[in-house]
Each structure stands twice: as C-alpha cells, then as structure tokens.
Design a protein around this motif. Structure first.
Motif, PDB file in Angstrom:
ATOM      1  N   ALA A   1      -9.355   5.209  -7.986  1.00  0.00           N
ATOM      2  CA  ALA A   1      -8.051   5.406  -7.349  1.00  0.00           C
ATOM      3  C   ALA A   1      -7.703   4.173  -6.536  1.00  0.00           C
ATOM      4  N   GLU A   2      -6.471   3.700  -6.668  1.00  0.00           N
ATOM      5  CA  GLU A   2      -6.026   2.541  -5.926  1.00  0.00           C
ATOM      6  C   GLU A   2      -5.982   2.839  -4.435  1.00  0.00           C
ATOM      7  N   THR A   3      -6.013   1.796  -3.629  1.00  0.00           N
ATOM      8  CA  THR A   3      -5.968   1.955  -2.182  1.00  0.00           C
ATOM      9  C   THR A   3      -4.616   2.529  -1.756  1.00  0.00           C
ATOM     10  N   SER A   4      -4.668   3.522  -0.900  1.00  0.00           N
ATOM     11  CA  SER A   4      -3.443   4.152  -0.403  1.00  0.00           C
ATOM     12  C   SER A   4      -3.701   4.658   1.003  1.00  0.00           C
TER      13      SER A   4
ATOM     14  N   ILE B   1       0.850  -1.187   0.000  1.00  0.00           N
ATOM     15  CA  ILE B   1       0.000   0.000   0.000  1.00  0.00           C
ATOM     16  C   ILE B   1       0.887   1.238   0.000  1.00  0.00           C
ATOM     17  N   LYS B   2       0.606   2.155  -0.880  1.00  0.00           N
ATOM     18  CA  LYS B   2       1.411   3.367  -0.981  1.00  0.00           C
ATOM     19  C   LYS B   2       0.947   4.402   0.033  1.00  0.00           C
ATOM     20  N   VAL B   3       1.908   5.159   0.547  1.00  0.00           N
ATOM     21  CA  VAL B   3       1.628   6.213   1.510  1.00  0.00           C
ATOM     22  C   VAL B   3       2.030   7.542   0.886  1.00  0.00           C
ATOM     23  N   PHE B   4       1.129   8.525   0.947  1.00  0.00           N
ATOM     24  CA  PHE B   4       1.386   9.827   0.346  1.00  0.00           C
ATOM     25  C   PHE B   4       1.316  10.911   1.406  1.00  0.00           C
TER      26      PHE B   4
ATOM     27  N   TYR C   1      -1.398  12.600  -6.557  1.00  0.00           N
ATOM     28  CA  TYR C   1      -1.857  12.846  -7.921  1.00  0.00           C
ATOM     29  C   TYR C   1      -0.726  12.710  -8.935  1.00  0.00           C
ATOM     30  N   GLN C   2       0.484  13.064  -8.511  1.00  0.00           N
ATOM     31  CA  GLN C   2       1.634  12.873  -9.392  1.00  0.00           C
ATOM     32  C   GLN C   2       1.824  11.387  -9.664  1.00  0.00           C
ATOM     33  N   HIS C   3       1.644  10.563  -8.636  1.00  0.00           N
ATOM     34  CA  HIS C   3       1.737   9.109  -8.801  1.00  0.00           C
ATOM     35  C   HIS C   3       0.642   8.603  -9.732  1.00  0.00           C
ATOM     36  N   MET C   4      -0.548   9.191  -9.646  1.00  0.00           N
ATOM     37  CA  MET C   4      -1.685   8.769 -10.459  1.00  0.00           C
ATOM     38  C   MET C   4      -1.607   9.303 -11.891  1.00  0.00           C
ATOM     39  N   GLY C   5      -0.681  10.217 -12.135  1.00  0.00           N
ATOM     40  CA  GLY C   5      -0.581  10.795 -13.471  1.00  0.00           C
ATOM     41  C   GLY C   5      -1.584  11.893 -13.723  1.00  0.00           C
TER      42      GLY C   5
END
Length: 306
Positions: free
Chosen positions: A48-51, A6-9, A16-20
């Motif tokens: 949106a993926e789980t984060s 799971i990514k942490v932001f 959003y940068q990760h999501m493009g």
C-alpha cells in the motif's frame, strides 16, 4: 521531479476504493469496520502506498508476514503481533503472507457515540504517538481473539443494537490492550517538542469540549486561545499541528464540534437552539447549515436517527 502528494483518507472505505480493493463493509456509515484481511488481499505480495489516515487502526496478526511503516519507523509483522495507529500519521505496509489477520478501524465519532463521550480520559494511550508493533504469547493472543471474534459476530449481524453491542465489547478490548501494553504509559515521556505541542493541543481541545458538552464552559476556544495556552504564535501552532497530524487546527475544531454536536443531539434533551448556543453559534440557523454541510443530514434528522 515533482514529489507526489500524500493522500489523506477519512475512512477505510475511501482508502480501499482508491486502491481498487472492495471488501464487504457492513454499515460503513457507522465509521467502524472489522474484517479479515485474507478475504481481501488474495494476491500477494501486496504493498500500500504511503498515505495519511483520519481514523484509528487496530491490527491483530494471528498468522501473517509483512512490513509496517509509520512515519519514520519500520516494523516487521509476524505471527502473534498487534499494532495500533491513530489519525494523522504517515502509514504504509507490505504483506507477503496473510493466513489469519483481523483489521479493525474506527473514528473518534464512533468512540464518542458508542463507547464513551470522554474516551480519552480512561484510555489516553489512544492519543499516543509512539506505538511499535507488540508481540504476544499464544495464550495472550487467544484472549484478544475471543474478544474481536465476538465483535466481528455483532458487526455482521442484523441486530437493531449492533453498534451499541460493538461499543460495549470494544470497551473490553480497550481494557485488555491497556492491561497488556499501556499500564505504564506516560505521555509526558513521549515524543519531541512538536509531539508535546500536538498532545497538549489535543488534550486541551478534548477537555474544553468536555466542559462545553457539560455546560461548564460558556464560550468556545479559538486558535488564538490554543496558542496562548502554550505561549506560541498562532501561525507557529497551526504549522506544527498541520505538519504533525496532516490536519489544520480549523479541521480539528470542526471535527470536535461535530462530534460534540452529535453526542448532544443523541444523548441529551437540549433543544437544537440550545446546542447551537452551547457550541458557540450565535445564530441557530448558522449551526443548522453548518451541521448539514458537515454531516450530510439536518440536525433534526440526525436526532431522529435518520
């Protein structure tokens, strides 16, 4: 099959940068954003993926449709609804229609600096763990819309006092949220045993640093102290905090240290040396290196507004 991590932001910009996705952020370094989702997600449906997010989220859906997932709960997003997420939770969502949706994100540091240094005393619901999507009448939603529209106006402005104006308006928004949804909020009745452990830890952490900031506490607490407060082994407390929030106790303490350091630098006449000692650093040079490592600028530059 290997489970995806799971990514942490830390900021919405990072996510959003990760999501493009590249919405226009006005002063992303302020740790505050507000914008309209219909200007960002033009191709629907969007999922949106789980984060895990290390910031707060307010969503006002005047007209839109979708699904919102927070930890193990799932809620339908419909016109006239509001939802709120605080740091540390698993979160994902799907939008099938977006006509008029406003998203506000903000960090604890922003709240402490521009709203109130003891923000959680007046608005304890910001630490709430359970916050289902709330539906409003058109009349009630219109009250919120007037406030967040004014916040957005200041956000895109070039005013020298932009963040201060946003901070004052945000108090109005928080009071309105409190009035409509959390007047009967009681944190004692919320959550399971692990949730109670996290809440007590966060309240002790916030209260202790309030005393540190005011000079009432002469020493800072360590992990063992927080564990002793709840009669827990420090390893168990660390595990619960990490599992429930996605952040280690060390990270929570570091972030609180930085938030208080920034507040003291901006709002007091204490010397950097005095601030270092107040925050438990025996060597001011160590504090200076610590501050620059975590803030990206020196304590002196931060005090000067650079």
């Amino acid at each position: 099959m290997k489970k995806e991590k799971i990514k942490v932001f830390d900021t919405l910009f990072d996510q959003y940068q990760h999501m493009g996705v590249t919405p226009e952020f006005h002063g992303k370094e302020s740790n505050f954003t507000i914008f309209r989702l219909q200007e960002v997600f033009r191709e629907l449906p969007f999922s949106a993926e789980t984060s895990r997010l290390n910031f707060f989220v307010f969503n006002f859906t005047k007209n839109g449709q979708g699904m919102y997932h927070i930890d193990d709960e799932q809620y339908a997003i419909r016109p006239g609804c509001f939802y709120f997420t605080n740091p540390g939770h698993y979160r994902s969502y799907t939008w099938t229609a977006i006509e008029d949706v406003t998203l506000i994100t903000f960090s604890e540091a922003f709240l402490k600096q521009y709203v109130h240094p003891h923000i959680f005393d007046q608005f304890p619901f910001l630490l709430a763990e359970n916050f289902p999507v709330r539906n409003m009448t058109e009349e009630a939603f219109a009250e919120f819309e007037r406030i967040y529209t004014q916040i957005h106006k200041e956000y895109v402005s070039q005013s020298l006092y932009r963040n201060e104006l946003i901070g004052h308006l945000f108090v109005v928004l928080l009071l309105k949220v409190k009035e409509y949804f959390w007047e009967d909020y009681n944190p004692i009745n919320e959550g399971n045993r692990s949730s109670q452990i996290v809440k007590r830890f966060r309240r002790l952490l916030d209260g202790h640093y309030r005393d540190v900031s005011s000079g009432k506490a002469e020493t800072v607490l360590h992990i063992q102290d927080y564990a002793d407060d709840q009669n827990l082994h420090p390893n168990y407390l660390s595990t619960v905090i990490k599992t429930k929030t996605g952040k280690s106790i060390g990270t929570w303490i570091m972030e609180k240290n930085m938030a208080e350091a920034k507040s003291l630098l901006r709002h007091t006449e204490l010397s950097i040396k005095e601030i270092a000692y107040r925050l438990g650093f025996n060597d001011p040079a160590h504090f200076s290196g610590y501050f620059k490592k975590n803030a990206g600028v020196t304590a002196l530059a931060y005090r000067k507004g650079n």
